[in-house]
Every structure is written in C-alpha cells, then in structure tokens.
Scaffold this active site. Sequence first.
Site, PDB file in Angstrom:
ATOM      1  N   ASP A 100      -7.780   5.897   5.072  1.00  0.00           N
ATOM      2  CA  ASP A 100      -7.781   4.693   5.895  1.00  0.00           C
ATOM      3  C   ASP A 100      -9.014   4.532   6.754  1.00  0.00           C
ATOM      4  O   ASP A 100      -9.028   3.658   7.625  1.00  0.00           O
ATOM      5  CB  ASP A 100      -6.539   4.707   6.802  1.00  0.00           C
ATOM      6  CG  ASP A 100      -5.277   4.420   6.011  1.00  0.00           C
ATOM      7  OD1 ASP A 100      -4.192   4.624   6.582  1.00  0.00           O
ATOM      8  OD2 ASP A 100      -5.377   3.994   4.852  1.00  0.00           O
ATOM      9  N   HIS A 121       1.405   4.038   7.172  1.00  0.00           N
ATOM     10  CA  HIS A 121       0.845   4.888   6.127  1.00  0.00           C
ATOM     11  C   HIS A 121       1.216   6.333   6.396  1.00  0.00           C
ATOM     12  O   HIS A 121       1.794   6.675   7.427  1.00  0.00           O
ATOM     13  CB  HIS A 121      -0.682   4.756   6.075  1.00  0.00           C
ATOM     14  CG  HIS A 121      -1.135   3.520   5.366  1.00  0.00           C
ATOM     15  ND1 HIS A 121      -2.442   3.075   5.391  1.00  0.00           N
ATOM     16  CD2 HIS A 121      -0.468   2.632   4.596  1.00  0.00           C
ATOM     17  CE1 HIS A 121      -2.540   1.974   4.673  1.00  0.00           C
ATOM     18  NE2 HIS A 121      -1.364   1.682   4.193  1.00  0.00           N
ATOM     19  N   SER A 146       0.802  -1.225   0.000  1.00  0.00           N
ATOM     20  CA  SER A 146       0.000   0.000   0.000  1.00  0.00           C
ATOM     21  C   SER A 146       0.833   1.272   0.000  1.00  0.00           C
ATOM     22  O   SER A 146       0.296   2.351  -0.095  1.00  0.00           O
ATOM     23  CB  SER A 146      -0.940   0.009   1.204  1.00  0.00           C
ATOM     24  OG  SER A 146      -0.199  -0.107   2.392  1.00  0.00           O
TER      25      SER A 146
END
Lengths: 180, 167
Positions: free
Chosen positions: A123, A96, A57
């Site tokens: 998210d 992230h 990701s």
Amino acid sequence: MGLIGDTVDSIKSIQTRQLLSQAVSLGMIVTSALIIWKALMCVTGSESPVVVVLSGSMEPGFKRGDILFLHMSNAPIRAGEIVVFNVDGREIPIVHRVIKVHERQDTGEVDVLTKGDNNNGDDRLLYAQGQQWLHRHHIMGRAVGFLPYVGWVTIIMTEKPIIKYILIGALGLLVITSKD
Amino acid sequence: MHSFGYRLNGLLTFSVTILAIMCAITSLSDNLNTPSPSAEIQVMNINWFQKQPQGNDEVSLTMNISADLQTLFTWNTKQLFIFVAAEYKTPKNSLNQVSLWDAIIPSKEHAKFWIHTSNKYRFVDQGNNLRGKEFNLTLHWHVMPKTGKMFADKIVLTGYSFPEEYR
C-alpha cells in the site's frame, strides 16, 4: 353558534395533539438509533464500528457490499490482522491486511505496512507523499467479523443519492399519513 | 391492522430478525470444530544476502513449505488466508514480522499442499542487523467465514538463522 365554535375548537386540538405526538415518536426513533450507534462506538472502541467494503482489493475474501464489524483494543498490531486505516488527506478508510510489523523496543511504537489481498503491490502507493509506514494512530480498528451483501443498501444510497431522497420522502409520508 | 402495509412491515421485520439469528448460530457453530493443523518449512537456499544502498539488509531465500490444514475447514468456511512470516528481534526493535509468502486456500481439497517457492515479498530489515541472526518462521492462517466471526492462529517453527556474512 357556541356549539359550532366548541366543535371546531375540539377538532383543531385533536389534530395538534396527534401531530405533536407523531413528531415526538419520530424524534424518539431517531434518537434511539443514534444512542445505539454511539453505544456501539463505545463497546468496540472504534470510531466507526461497522464499515462497508467499497472496493475489490480484498477479494475473494471480502467483496464489494459486505459489511465488516470492527473492534479496537490496546493489543499490539500483528502481521495478518485485517485493519481499517485512514491515510492523512483521504477521507475514505481503507481495509487491508498487515504484512510487515516493526515494533520499537523502547517506546513500543510500531511501523506497519499493509496490502490488499487482491493487489499485486503493497500500500505504499496509497500512503501520503513520502510516508513509508503506518503508525498506530492511523489505525481505526481490526475487522473481527463480517456479514455478506448487507452493505449494498449503503452503496446504492451513496452512489445514487436520488434513491436516498425517495426513501426518506416515502418514510416521511408514511409517518404523517399513518393513523397511529 | 390488517392492511397491506402493516403485513409487509411485519413480514420484513420478521424475516430480517430470523436471518440475523441464523447468521449468529452459523457463526457459533464454528466453535464446535477442534482443528489439528500441521506444517513444515525448510529453507532450501539463501539466494543472496546484501546490504542495500540505504543501509538496510535484504535477503532472498527459497523455501519448501508443506502443510495439512484440512481440519480448519467447516461448513461455514469461505476460504483460508495463509502466510509465512519471518519473526526476529533486533537491538532497536523488540519484534519484527515480515511476511514472505501468502496464499488463499479456497477449499478443503487444496488445504493439504507442498510448495517450493522463493519469497513473494522483499525481506528488508530496518537496519543491518541480520548477519548471523536467528529467526522464526511462522505459518499463520486466517479463517474467513461465509458469515460471522473470523478466527486466526499460527504455528511457530524455530531454529532458522541467517549466514554470518553477506553473499
């Protein structure tokens, strides 16, 4: 008779001493590894100072198998930082980037929204049911540096545990059979 | 002392140590670079500015973003992650940072660019404080190296403001 008895005794004592000293040196290696890990935890201020990237990701920046060095300081969380966080109820931490920050005037507490670089949406789908923002206590550290490919060893050992057992077995065999 | 096992062990330890030292030196070489980036952002149009049913203000805008970030690239740079964030203050929040647009620059050739775009991510406030408010647009960049330490910095552009009324 006495001579044979003496020789047998001396042989047995050498083997016991050798066995004991090998066990002690093995114990020293394991504990020094533990000491280094705990010291890293202290220095970086993070519960897991090194993490392996498990998903795609954050590509093309971080690929599966890279390792990230984390550091947690009291500096405020700002947009653009790559953070590692735990969602309540999930055990695997996620790495992230922060895309939104709202910091309260009075308490200094902060609402944070994250998104993986390679994902289309933010998210919120990954957070717990009804949770819209992350808070400081969810965040375990900021990524400050990285090494490519080194994490594949951990991924292989986690996904195919048979290799982990083979490795430990081989290491154990090596320790026992070495003359040192 | 000269068996295959010992030799292999010695070789592996040595090569891992050398690789680690090379990675460290590579990362340190990034400090020798003195970058001089430049950027300009123009807000071409406020497309719409409304209050959502939940009470939060939302705005959609179109921007012209031009920048020259070529000096940030070194031989150890894998890519540059850049994003434009709006920063402003409200009575309840001492700082709000909302990312409006981001991009990945894979190489030096792509680092000098001009783009006309509307905001990629929704610009939603916590509350309805945006009317007539001044805000800054900052262009942030994060240098992601091939190995080692990551750098980040930004350029702050001031002087933008929201319209006085919803439209």
